[in-house]
Design an enzyme around this catalytic site. Structure first.
Site, mmCIF file in Angstrom:
data_model
loop_
_atom_site.group_PDB
_atom_site.id
_atom_site.type_symbol
_atom_site.label_atom_id
_atom_site.label_comp_id
_atom_site.label_asym_id
_atom_site.label_seq_id
_atom_site.Cartn_x
_atom_site.Cartn_y
_atom_site.Cartn_z
ATOM 1 N N GLY A 17 -5.771 9.047 -8.902
ATOM 2 C CA GLY A 17 -5.158 9.342 -10.188
ATOM 3 C C GLY A 17 -6.044 10.191 -11.075
ATOM 4 O O GLY A 17 -5.570 11.121 -11.751
ATOM 5 N N VAL A 76 -0.488 3.785 -8.988
ATOM 6 C CA VAL A 76 -0.952 2.409 -8.860
ATOM 7 C C VAL A 76 -0.474 1.893 -7.508
ATOM 8 O O VAL A 76 0.414 2.477 -6.886
ATOM 9 C CB VAL A 76 -0.416 1.529 -10.011
ATOM 10 C CG1 VAL A 76 -0.906 2.041 -11.352
ATOM 11 C CG2 VAL A 76 1.110 1.471 -9.996
ATOM 12 N N ASN A 104 2.911 5.152 -2.796
ATOM 13 C CA ASN A 104 3.647 5.059 -1.531
ATOM 14 C C ASN A 104 4.655 3.908 -1.586
ATOM 15 O O ASN A 104 4.603 2.982 -0.782
ATOM 16 C CB ASN A 104 2.684 4.858 -0.360
ATOM 17 C CG ASN A 104 2.074 6.159 0.115
ATOM 18 O OD1 ASN A 104 2.695 7.218 0.032
ATOM 19 N ND2 ASN A 104 0.852 6.088 0.601
ATOM 20 N N SER A 130 0.694 13.802 -1.084
ATOM 21 C CA SER A 130 -0.158 13.734 0.097
ATOM 22 C C SER A 130 -1.314 14.711 -0.020
ATOM 23 O O SER A 130 -1.163 15.829 -0.499
ATOM 24 C CB SER A 130 0.637 14.061 1.367
ATOM 25 O OG SER A 130 -0.214 14.039 2.502
ATOM 26 N N GLY A 131 -2.465 14.267 0.467
ATOM 27 C CA GLY A 131 -3.656 15.110 0.469
ATOM 28 C C GLY A 131 -4.927 14.337 0.198
ATOM 29 O O GLY A 131 -6.020 14.890 0.257
ATOM 30 N N LYS A 184 8.184 11.307 2.074
ATOM 31 C CA LYS A 184 6.755 10.987 2.168
ATOM 32 C C LYS A 184 6.513 9.925 3.238
ATOM 33 O O LYS A 184 5.515 9.980 3.976
ATOM 34 C CB LYS A 184 6.229 10.501 0.811
ATOM 35 C CG LYS A 184 4.754 10.045 0.812
ATOM 36 C CD LYS A 184 3.816 11.114 1.347
ATOM 37 C CE LYS A 184 2.355 10.850 1.022
ATOM 38 N NZ LYS A 184 1.828 9.538 1.307
ATOM 39 N N HIS A 187 6.666 11.672 6.501
ATOM 40 C CA HIS A 187 5.400 12.418 6.606
ATOM 41 C C HIS A 187 4.303 11.509 7.147
ATOM 42 O O HIS A 187 3.556 11.867 8.067
ATOM 43 C CB HIS A 187 5.016 12.946 5.217
ATOM 44 C CG HIS A 187 3.578 13.397 5.081
ATOM 45 N ND1 HIS A 187 2.516 12.509 5.015
ATOM 46 C CD2 HIS A 187 3.023 14.629 5.010
ATOM 47 C CE1 HIS A 187 1.380 13.174 4.903
ATOM 48 N NE2 HIS A 187 1.667 14.471 4.900
ATOM 49 N N ASN A 188 4.210 10.301 6.603
ATOM 50 C CA ASN A 188 3.161 9.379 7.041
ATOM 51 C C ASN A 188 3.398 8.881 8.460
ATOM 52 O O ASN A 188 2.450 8.635 9.200
ATOM 53 C CB ASN A 188 3.069 8.199 6.077
ATOM 54 C CG ASN A 188 2.389 8.566 4.775
ATOM 55 O OD1 ASN A 188 2.329 9.732 4.405
ATOM 56 N ND2 ASN A 188 1.887 7.584 4.057
ATOM 57 N N GLU A 191 2.156 11.512 10.586
ATOM 58 C CA GLU A 191 0.689 11.421 10.482
ATOM 59 C C GLU A 191 0.140 10.366 11.448
ATOM 60 O O GLU A 191 -0.855 10.619 12.151
ATOM 61 C CB GLU A 191 0.324 11.072 9.040
ATOM 62 C CG GLU A 191 -1.147 10.893 8.748
ATOM 63 C CD GLU A 191 -1.363 10.449 7.315
ATOM 64 O OE1 GLU A 191 -2.072 9.445 7.106
ATOM 65 O OE2 GLU A 191 -0.813 11.096 6.404
ATOM 66 N N TYR A 192 0.766 9.204 11.507
ATOM 67 C CA TYR A 192 0.353 8.164 12.462
ATOM 68 C C TYR A 192 0.362 8.722 13.883
ATOM 69 O O TYR A 192 -0.573 8.520 14.651
ATOM 70 C CB TYR A 192 1.319 6.982 12.403
ATOM 71 C CG TYR A 192 1.005 5.900 11.404
ATOM 72 C CD1 TYR A 192 0.889 4.578 11.798
ATOM 73 C CD2 TYR A 192 0.848 6.185 10.055
ATOM 74 C CE1 TYR A 192 0.643 3.560 10.881
ATOM 75 C CE2 TYR A 192 0.589 5.190 9.130
ATOM 76 C CZ TYR A 192 0.490 3.873 9.547
ATOM 77 O OH TYR A 192 0.231 2.880 8.634
ATOM 78 N N ARG A 289 -1.979 0.761 16.862
ATOM 79 C CA ARG A 289 -2.788 0.165 15.788
ATOM 80 C C ARG A 289 -2.688 -1.362 15.855
ATOM 81 O O ARG A 289 -3.679 -2.060 15.608
ATOM 82 C CB ARG A 289 -2.330 0.683 14.423
ATOM 83 C CG ARG A 289 -2.633 2.155 14.213
ATOM 84 C CD ARG A 289 -2.656 2.532 12.756
ATOM 85 N NE ARG A 289 -2.707 3.971 12.574
ATOM 86 C CZ ARG A 289 -2.884 4.583 11.417
ATOM 87 N NH1 ARG A 289 -3.033 3.864 10.309
ATOM 88 N NH2 ARG A 289 -2.905 5.891 11.327
ATOM 89 N N HIS A 454 31.841 -6.138 26.728
ATOM 90 C CA HIS A 454 31.642 -5.157 25.678
ATOM 91 C C HIS A 454 32.325 -3.824 25.966
ATOM 92 O O HIS A 454 32.236 -2.915 25.130
ATOM 93 C CB HIS A 454 30.139 -4.924 25.447
ATOM 94 C CG HIS A 454 29.437 -6.124 24.887
ATOM 95 N ND1 HIS A 454 29.777 -6.670 23.664
ATOM 96 C CD2 HIS A 454 28.437 -6.891 25.378
ATOM 97 C CE1 HIS A 454 28.995 -7.714 23.426
ATOM 98 N NE2 HIS A 454 28.184 -7.874 24.453
#
Length: 471
Positions: A17, A76, A104, A130-131, A184, A187-188, A191-192, A289, A454
């Site tokens: 921030g 925050v 996020n 992001s950045g 976003k 985007h993440n 990124e993963y 992860r 089905h």
């Protein structure tokens, strides 16, 4: 100073921030910040000395010093804290003021806040940023979604502080309601996937190619000058050459192999499943992860299930490195394709009306997944509002075909040596599944009809069918 009105306000003066607000002040806007942590307010005033920026200690003073309509950004932690800050602000704001949630937040929470604040005539933007801390200071990628009139009022500030590529600011209005935070989140998720793919390439080069850290660093640096040019490849080269202050070796070898996560990758997988969009490379990155967290169990399992081909010679030289580069490039394309496909489907299902070319454009700079590849992605979506999956486009079909042999060879070799390549393998199998004109899901439909009535469809005639199996 006490009587000056400020153009833009920030609640939450942690590193992110504070850096964002200093960026705002750099670009000619009077910037005001506040935080419950007095040390953070003091840090802003010290770092911003001589600039048009100021930190204050109470929300009452903060709101009173902002010009109208007030533009208040929150950086925050996501969750209940956002709601608490908003509730504290509401008695102090006037109709038409703007709240920007730059954290996020989950898009469901953003939808709820958007509707809640609309009833109170407070304009709301759920905005992905992001950045990292450096991006916030020098120019991030910004993804605002929500009230369009609010975007029009804050556009000048956000376009000025955003990263620039060829003069174009890496920010655009994403769409209504929660679209900014949804984009976003995806985007993440991408990124993963990219991070895990790079980790798997590193593992192959080390354990199969026998390369040391400095050699791998030089190779990654070379890759970063070519078609794999990207922020994540760049920092991976730096990580590999970093020496350890506490030992005589490289720092990478001293880092515990347990990766943490904050949830955005998992959210991407969850929403993809809800929408029926396959994103197996992102899913695999989240799974890896999770597996990494079971460090003790993995150590015990390694003793019970030893590697079968320990006597195989290592493959060194440029040929193996070139094969890994092709496999990684192939997998990068697939990972981006999965994320963009998810956005295309979400745009329709959630009524976001996303501009996919615009999203690729603003991801070219400032953000963590910025890469040369994104310009090709932008061009693939330019002028084609109906494009869902980019792998069939002119920009990518030839590239994927050219890499197929190498990626298959690398994955087979990894399997023989007992080296997990879950992300790379999932990217390859995703491609193999989509290029298959016929899949064995006819068996699955037969099974579903057998035990659950089905029904199924046929290849030779129209209609819905059911069989009394075995009778």
């Amino acid at each position: 100073m006490e009587h000056q009105l400020y153009d833009f306000g920030m609640i939450g003066l942690g590193t992110m921030g504070r850096n964002f607000l200093l960026n705002v002040a750099d670009d000619g806007f009077a910037a005001l910040g506040t935080d419950i942590n007095e040390a953070s307010v003091k840090a802003l005033n010290e770092e911003g000395e001589g600039m048009r920026v100021r930190g204050v200690h109470t929300q009452e003073e903060f709101v009173s010093l902002l010009s109208k309509p007030r533009k208040v950004m929150l950086l925050v932690p996501a969750g209940k804290i956002v709601d608490k800050v908003i509730e504290g602000l509401l008695p102090l704001l006037d109709e038409g003021d703007i709240i920007i949630d730059g954290g996020n937040s989950h898009y469901d929470d953003t939808n709820r806040r958007y509707e809640y604040l609309k009833e109170k005539n407070i304009r709301f933007l759920g905005t992905g940023v992001s950045g990292g801390a450096e991006g916030a200071r020098r120019g991030p990628s910004i993804m605002p979604g929500g009230d369009r009139s609010a975007w029009n009022d804050v556009r000048a500030v956000l376009e000025t502080v955003a990263a620039k590529v060829n003069g174009d600011p890496c920010v655009t209005y994403i769409g209504e309601s929660s679209s900014g935070h949804y984009v976003k989140m995806v985007h993440n998720g991408i990124e993963y996937g990219l991070m895990q793919l790079i980790a798997e390439a590193y593992d192959l080069l080390k354990r199969v190619g026998g390369m040391d850290n400095d050699s791998m660093s030089a190779l990654f640096d070379q890759w970063n000058k070519g078609r794999l040019n990207s922020y994540l490849i760049e920092i991976s080269a730096d990580i590999l050459k970093q020496r350890d202050d506490l030992t005589d070796g490289h720092l990478i070898d001293a880092i515990l192999d347990k990766a943490k996560q904050k949830g955005t990758g998992k959210w991407t997988s969850q929403t993809a499943m809800d929408l029926g969009v396959p994103v197996p490379t992102i899913d695999s990155a989240v799974t890896m992860r999770g597996i990494s967290a079971f460090k003790q169990f993995r150590g015990e399992a390694a003793k019970v299930f030893p590697v079968l081909h320990t006597d195989e010679p290592r493959l060194s030289g440029t040929a193996f490195a070139e094969a890994v580069e092709e496999a990684l490039y192939f997998s990068f394309i697939i990972c981006y394709a999965q994320g963009m496909h998810l956005l295309a489907e979400a745009s329709e299902e959630l009524n976001y009306d996303l501009d996919l070319e615009g999203i690729a454009r603003i991801w070219r700079g400032g953000c963590i997944i910025r890469a040369e590849l994104l310009e090709k992605i932008r061009l693939a979506y330019r002028g084609d509002d109906q494009l869902r999956n980019m792998i069939m486009t002119e920009q990518f079909s030839t590239l994927l075909n050219d890499c197929r042999e190498s990626v298959g060879s690398v994955i087979r070799l990894a399997s023989e040596r007992g080296i997990p390549t879950m992300c790379m393998s999932s990217a390859f199998q995703y491609f193999e599944a989509f290029r298959s004109a016929r899949l064995p899901l006819n068996m699955v439909q037969g099974q579903r009809d057998y035990f659950g009535s089905h029904t199924y469809e046929r290849v030779d005639r129209e209609g819905i069918f059911h069989t009394e199996w075995g009778k």
